[in-house]
Design a protein around this motif. Structure first.
Motif, PDB file in Angstrom:
ATOM      1  N   VAL A  14       0.843  -1.210   0.000  1.00 55.81           N
ATOM      2  CA  VAL A  14       0.000   0.000   0.000  1.00 55.81           C
ATOM      3  C   VAL A  14       0.874   1.254   0.000  1.00 55.81           C
ATOM      4  O   VAL A  14       1.814   1.367   0.793  1.00 55.81           O
ATOM      5  N   TRP A  15       0.564   2.140  -0.882  1.00 52.74           N
ATOM      6  CA  TRP A  15       1.215   3.465  -0.928  1.00 52.74           C
ATOM      7  C   TRP A  15       0.267   4.411  -0.219  1.00 52.74           C
ATOM      8  O   TRP A  15      -0.777   4.785  -0.757  1.00 52.74           O
ATOM      9  N   HIS A  16       0.620   4.801   0.990  1.00 55.25           N
ATOM     10  CA  HIS A  16      -0.286   5.631   1.796  1.00 55.25           C
ATOM     11  C   HIS A  16      -0.187   7.098   1.369  1.00 55.25           C
ATOM     12  O   HIS A  16       0.919   7.636   1.285  1.00 55.25           O
ATOM     13  N   PRO A  17      -1.334   7.749   1.136  1.00 52.79           N
ATOM     14  CA  PRO A  17      -1.289   9.143   0.704  1.00 52.79           C
ATOM     15  C   PRO A  17      -0.832  10.051   1.845  1.00 52.79           C
ATOM     16  O   PRO A  17      -1.160   9.792   3.006  1.00 52.79           O
ATOM     17  N   TYR A  18      -0.097  11.087   1.496  1.00 55.33           N
ATOM     18  CA  TYR A  18       0.314  12.085   2.489  1.00 55.33           C
ATOM     19  C   TYR A  18       0.845  11.443   3.772  1.00 55.33           C
ATOM     20  O   TYR A  18       0.465  11.837   4.874  1.00 55.33           O
ATOM     21  N   THR A  19       1.688  10.427   3.625  1.00 59.44           N
ATOM     22  CA  THR A  19       2.187   9.723   4.807  1.00 59.44           C
ATOM     23  C   THR A  19       3.693   9.553   4.690  1.00 59.44           C
ATOM     24  O   THR A  19       4.177   8.968   3.711  1.00 59.44           O
ATOM     25  N   LYS A  20       4.409  10.082   5.671  1.00 60.29           N
ATOM     26  CA  LYS A  20       5.860   9.913   5.666  1.00 60.29           C
ATOM     27  C   LYS A  20       6.199   8.448   5.901  1.00 60.29           C
ATOM     28  O   LYS A  20       5.671   7.832   6.845  1.00 60.29           O
ATOM     29  N   ALA A  21       7.081   7.906   5.078  1.00 61.13           N
ATOM     30  CA  ALA A  21       7.456   6.496   5.227  1.00 61.13           C
ATOM     31  C   ALA A  21       7.966   6.225   6.639  1.00 61.13           C
ATOM     32  O   ALA A  21       7.697   5.172   7.230  1.00 61.13           O
ATOM     33  N   SER A  22       8.693   7.196   7.215  1.00 68.10           N
ATOM     34  CA  SER A  22       9.288   6.977   8.540  1.00 68.10           C
ATOM     35  C   SER A  22       8.217   6.739   9.604  1.00 68.10           C
ATOM     36  O   SER A  22       8.440   5.977  10.549  1.00 68.10           O
ATOM     37  N   THR A  23       7.051   7.355   9.447  1.00 65.71           N
ATOM     38  CA  THR A  23       6.017   7.168  10.478  1.00 65.71           C
ATOM     39  C   THR A  23       5.476   5.744  10.428  1.00 65.71           C
ATOM     40  O   THR A  23       5.084   5.189  11.448  1.00 65.71           O
ATOM     41  N   LEU A  24       5.473   5.127   9.246  1.00 64.87           N
ATOM     42  CA  LEU A  24       4.993   3.744   9.151  1.00 64.87           C
ATOM     43  C   LEU A  24       6.049   2.789   9.684  1.00 64.87           C
ATOM     44  O   LEU A  24       5.736   1.748  10.271  1.00 64.87           O
ATOM     45  N   GLU A  25       7.317   3.169   9.487  1.00 62.32           N
ATOM     46  CA  GLU A  25       8.383   2.316  10.026  1.00 62.32           C
ATOM     47  C   GLU A  25       8.352   2.324  11.548  1.00 62.32           C
ATOM     48  O   GLU A  25       8.678   1.335  12.202  1.00 62.32           O
ATOM     49  N   ALA A  26       7.923   3.467  12.132  1.00 62.97           N
ATOM     50  CA  ALA A  26       7.886   3.575  13.599  1.00 62.97           C
ATOM     51  C   ALA A  26       6.830   2.666  14.210  1.00 62.97           C
ATOM     52  O   ALA A  26       6.924   2.281  15.361  1.00 62.97           O
ATOM     53  N   GLY A  27       5.824   2.299  13.450  1.00 64.95           N
ATOM     54  CA  GLY A  27       4.775   1.425  13.971  1.00 64.95           C
ATOM     55  C   GLY A  27       3.727   1.233  12.904  1.00 64.95           C
ATOM     56  O   GLY A  27       3.535   2.119  12.074  1.00 64.95           O
ATOM     57  N   PRO A  28       3.045   0.080  12.892  1.00 61.25           N
ATOM     58  CA  PRO A  28       2.074  -0.166  11.824  1.00 61.25           C
ATOM     59  C   PRO A  28       0.873   0.769  11.926  1.00 61.25           C
ATOM     60  O   PRO A  28       0.529   1.228  13.015  1.00 61.25           O
ATOM     61  N   ALA A  29       0.255   1.045  10.793  1.00 62.73           N
ATOM     62  CA  ALA A  29      -0.938   1.882  10.771  1.00 62.73           C
ATOM     63  C   ALA A  29      -2.085   1.117  11.420  1.00 62.73           C
ATOM     64  O   ALA A  29      -2.201  -0.097  11.220  1.00 62.73           O
ATOM     65  N   PRO A  30      -2.922   1.802  12.218  1.00 62.72           N
ATOM     66  CA  PRO A  30      -4.098   1.112  12.767  1.00 62.72           C
ATOM     67  C   PRO A  30      -4.941   0.535  11.627  1.00 62.72           C
ATOM     68  O   PRO A  30      -5.074   1.161  10.573  1.00 62.72           O
ATOM     69  N   VAL A  31      -5.472  -0.672  11.855  1.00 60.16           N
ATOM     70  CA  VAL A  31      -6.324  -1.306  10.839  1.00 60.16           C
ATOM     71  C   VAL A  31      -7.775  -0.991  11.190  1.00 60.16           C
ATOM     72  O   VAL A  31      -8.303  -1.467  12.192  1.00 60.16           O
ATOM     73  N   ILE A  32      -8.394  -0.163  10.389  1.00 62.70           N
ATOM     74  CA  ILE A  32      -9.785   0.231  10.648  1.00 62.70           C
ATOM     75  C   ILE A  32     -10.699  -0.763   9.933  1.00 62.70           C
ATOM     76  O   ILE A  32     -10.583  -0.972   8.726  1.00 62.70           O
ATOM     77  N   VAL A  33     -11.587  -1.380  10.687  1.00 62.16           N
ATOM     78  CA  VAL A  33     -12.442  -2.409  10.081  1.00 62.16           C
ATOM     79  C   VAL A  33     -13.921  -2.021  10.038  1.00 62.16           C
ATOM     80  O   VAL A  33     -14.711  -2.672   9.357  1.00 62.16           O
ATOM     81  N   ARG A  34     -14.286  -0.976  10.755  1.00 62.74           N
ATOM     82  CA  ARG A  34     -15.703  -0.656  10.847  1.00 62.74           C
ATOM     83  C   ARG A  34     -15.876   0.828  11.169  1.00 62.74           C
ATOM     84  O   ARG A  34     -14.994   1.430  11.793  1.00 62.74           O
ATOM     85  N   GLY A  35     -17.006   1.380  10.748  1.00 60.88           N
ATOM     86  CA  GLY A  35     -17.353   2.741  11.132  1.00 60.88           C
ATOM     87  C   GLY A  35     -18.695   2.726  11.839  1.00 60.88           C
ATOM     88  O   GLY A  35     -19.590   1.961  11.466  1.00 60.88           O
ATOM     89  N   ASP A  36     -18.833   3.563  12.838  1.00 61.40           N
ATOM     90  CA  ASP A  36     -20.060   3.555  13.633  1.00 61.40           C
ATOM     91  C   ASP A  36     -20.306   4.968  14.165  1.00 61.40           C
ATOM     92  O   ASP A  36     -19.705   5.372  15.157  1.00 61.40           O
ATOM     93  N   GLY A  37     -21.137   5.727  13.476  1.00 61.29           N
ATOM     94  CA  GLY A  37     -21.401   7.107  13.910  1.00 61.29           C
ATOM     95  C   GLY A  37     -20.139   7.949  13.847  1.00 61.29           C
ATOM     96  O   GLY A  37     -19.473   7.992  12.816  1.00 61.29           O
ATOM     97  N   ILE A  38     -19.781   8.576  14.955  1.00 63.83           N
ATOM     98  CA  ILE A  38     -18.581   9.425  14.934  1.00 63.83           C
ATOM     99  C   ILE A  38     -17.308   8.589  15.117  1.00 63.83           C
ATOM    100  O   ILE A  38     -16.216   9.140  15.137  1.00 63.83           O
ATOM    101  N   TYR A  39     -17.463   7.287  15.256  1.00 61.23           N
ATOM    102  CA  TYR A  39     -16.309   6.433  15.567  1.00 61.23           C
ATOM    103  C   TYR A  39     -15.820   5.608  14.382  1.00 61.23           C
ATOM    104  O   TYR A  39     -16.610   5.130  13.560  1.00 61.23           O
ATOM    105  N   LEU A  40     -14.491   5.419  14.351  1.00 62.95           N
ATOM    106  CA  LEU A  40     -13.878   4.399  13.508  1.00 62.95           C
ATOM    107  C   LEU A  40     -13.398   3.317  14.479  1.00 62.95           C
ATOM    108  O   LEU A  40     -12.900   3.624  15.570  1.00 62.95           O
ATOM    109  N   VAL A  41     -13.557   2.061  14.103  1.00 64.94           N
ATOM    110  CA  VAL A  41     -13.269   0.963  15.026  1.00 64.94           C
ATOM    111  C   VAL A  41     -12.155   0.117  14.425  1.00 64.94           C
ATOM    112  O   VAL A  41     -12.212  -0.245  13.238  1.00 64.94           O
TER     113      VAL A  41
END
Ligand code: PMP
Length: 437
Positions: A14-41
Motif C-alpha cells: 500500500v502506498w499511503h497518501p500524504y504519509t511519511k514512510a518513517s512514520t509507518l516504520e515507527a509502527g504499523p498503521a491502525p487497521v480500521i475495520v468498521r465505522g459507527d457514527g462518529i467512531y472508527l473501530v
C-alpha cells in the motif's frame, strides 16, 4: 483475513497518501475495520473518534442508516450507466437538487468523483467559455496564495503549496497569486494584482473563507464579497471551491453565502455523498452552458470521467442532501461550533499557543513553532497522545484542528474538546518544564 496478514500486505504494497514512510516504520498503521457514527473501530475493537471527519467528508459520520439504505437500494437496481447521451433518475434528481441550492436555479451540473476533478472541470469550463465567445486570450487564473484545490496538475497550479508541490513547479500553468493573508479592509491589495492582469484572466478561484489544507487560515467575508463584485464588473468568472466547506460546515449551507456572492462555478465534493462514496460536481451557471452549443459550430465540452454521476454515489448524495435539509446542518454547525469555540477559547494567550480560531464546526488551535523539535514534532506528539485516548486527527504543520461529523452530540463534542484541550495543555506543560520555566 487475519490482522497480521493485513499488516503484511499493507507494508508490502500500500502506498499511503500524504504519509511519511518513517512514520509507518515507527509502527504499523491502525487497521480500521468498521465505522459507527462518529467512531472508527479498529481490528481489536478500539473505538476512535473521527475528529476530522475522514478528511472532512464524513459529515454524517459512518454507517448512517439512511445512507446505507440508499446505497443498498440503488446497488440492487443499477450500479453504473454513463451520462453521455443517456441519463438516469439519481443523477437527474441530484443535479436538480444542487441547482435548487444555488442563489438561482438556472444551473447545469457536471459530475465527477473527486474534488480535484470538480476543480479541473471548473477551470476547463472557464477557459473554453471564453474561447466559445471569441475571447480566447482570457485563459489565465488568479488564486489565493497558499490555497489548496487538489493534487492534479491544473488544481496544483491554482493551489500551489511550496513544500508539497515543488517538484512539479515547472509543469504548472502560470497564475496570478493574490497575497494571503490580508486584512478585512485590504481588498485593494488583491485589486491591484487583479487589475494588472484583468484582460487575460479567465477566472478567479477561491477556497471560500477558510484555506483548509494551508492550515485552516481564515479571511473575512467582506473580502470575498469585494472579490465577487470585482469579478462581476470586470468580466472575470468566479470559481468557488466548496469541496471542503460546503454542506453546512461553516454555519451556512455554502460558505459563499456568508459573503452574499453568487459564483459562476461552484465545486462540491467530500460531504456531498455524506462522505460515503466518491462523488463530486461542478455547478455552472446556465449562460456558461449555453456558450457550449453546437448550433453554429461545434463547441461541445469534450470532457467526462467514466464514473461521472455514478448512480450509487448519486443515491447516497440525494439522501445526504435530504438529511442536511431535515437536520438543518448549517444551524447545527453554528450551535455546536459556538459550544466548541467557548471551550477552546481558554487556550487563547497560553504560552506556546499562537492563535485560536473557528468557523462553524471547525475549531483551530495554532501552536508557536518549536525551537528545536525532536524526531517527532509537537503537533504529532499531541496527535499520538490523542490516538492513545481514542481520538484520530491530523495536524497541518503547527495547526491542530477539530472538524468532527455534524451528527456529533453535545456530550460527545464536550468530551472530545476536553481530550483535545487536555492533550495540548499537557504537551505545552511538558515543554515548559523541559525549558525549566
Ligand atoms: N478543494 C479543496 C478546498 C479541498 O480541501 C480538497 C481536498 N482536501 C480538494 C479540492 C480536493 O479534493 P479531493 O481530495 O477529493 O480530490
Amino acid at each position: 483475513m487475519s490482522d497480521s496478514e493485513v499488516q503484511r500486505w499493507d507494508r508490502a504494497h500500500v502506498w499511503h497518501p500524504y504519509t511519511k514512510a518513517s512514520t509507518l516504520e515507527a509502527g504499523p498503521a491502525p487497521v480500521i475495520v468498521r465505522g459507527d457514527g462518529i467512531y472508527l473501530v479498529d481490528a481489536e475493537g478500539r473505538r476512535f473518534v473521527d475528529a476530522i471527519s475522514s478528511w472532512w467528508c464524513a459529515a454524517l459520520g459512518h454507517g448512517h442508516p439512511r445512507i446505507v439504505a440508499a446505497i443498498q437500494g440503488q446497488a440492487g437496481v443499477l450500479q453504473h450507466s454513463i451520462l453521455a447521451n443517456l441519463t438516469h433518475p439519481q443523477a437527474a434528481e441530484l443535479a436538480a437538487r444542487l441547482a435548487g441550492m444555488m442563489p438561482t436555479r438556472e444551473r447545469r451540473v457536471l459530475f465527477a468523483s473527486d474534488g480535484a476533478s470538480a476543480v479541473e472541470q471548473a477551470l476547463k469550463i472557464a477557459v473554453q467559455y471564453w474561447s466559445n465567445v471569441g475571447r480566447g486570450a482570457k485563459r489565465k487564473f488568479a488564486c489565493l496564495h497558499t490555497a489548496y484545490h487538489g493534487d492534479t496538475l491544473g488544481a496544483m497550479a491554482v493551489g500551489y503549496l511550496e513544500e508539497w508541490h515543488r517538484p512539479f513547479q515547472s509543469l504548472l500553468a502560470e497564475v496570478v497569486a493574490l497575497p494571503f493573508p490580508v486584512g478585512a479592509g485590504e481588498f485593494g491589495v488583491w485589486e491591484r494584482a487583479l487589475e494588472a492582469h484583468r484582460t487575460e484572466l479567465a477566472a478567479v478561484i477561491v477556497e471560500p473563507l477558510c484555506l483548509g489544507a494551508a492550515g485552516m487560515l481564515m479571511y473575512a467575508p467582506e473580502l470575498l464579497r469585494a472579490l465577487g463584485d470585482w469579478c462581476a464588473r470586470n468580466e472575470v468568472l468566479l470559481i468557488d471551491d466548496e469541496v471542503a466547506m460546503g454542506f453546512g460546515r461553516t454555519g451556512r449551507m455554502f460558505a459563499f453565502e456568508h459573503a452574499g456572492v453568487d459564483p459562476d462555478l461552484v465545486c462540491v465534493g467530500k460531504a456531498l455523498s455524506g462522505g460515503a462514496l466518491p462523488m463530486s460536481a461542478t455547478i455552472a451557471k446556465q449562460f456558461l452552458y449555453d456558450s457550449f452549443s453546437d448550433a453554429e459550430r461545434d463547441r461541445t465540452l469534450q470532457h467526462g470521467h467514466t464514473f461521472c454521476g455514478n448512480p450509487i454515489g448519486a443515491a447516497a448524495a440525494n439522501e445526504a442532501l435530504q438529511i442536511y435539509a431535515e437536520m438543518d446542518a448549517p444551524a447545527r454547525a453554528r450551535s455546536l461550533g459556538a459550544r466548541m469555540a467557548k471551550r477552546l477559547g481558554a487556550l487563547r494567550g497560553k504560552r506556546g499557543v499562537r492563535d485560536v480560531r473557528g468557523l462553524g464546526l471547525i475549531g483551530v488551535v495554532e501552536l508557536e513553532p518549536e525551537a528545536n523539535c525532536g524526531a517527532i514534532s509537537r503537533p504529532h506528539r499531541i496527535r499520538l497522545r490523542l490516538q492513545e485516548r481514542g481520538v484520530l486527527l491530523r495536524p497541518l504543520g503547527n495547526v491542530l484542528y477539530l472538524m468532527p461529523p455534524l451528527i456529533i452530540s453535545e456530550e460527545e463534542l464536550d468530551a472530545l474538546v476536553e481530550l483535545f484541550v487536555g492533550a495540548i495543555e499537557s504537551e505545552l506543560a511538558m515543554a515548559g518544564a523541559a525549558e525549566g520555566k
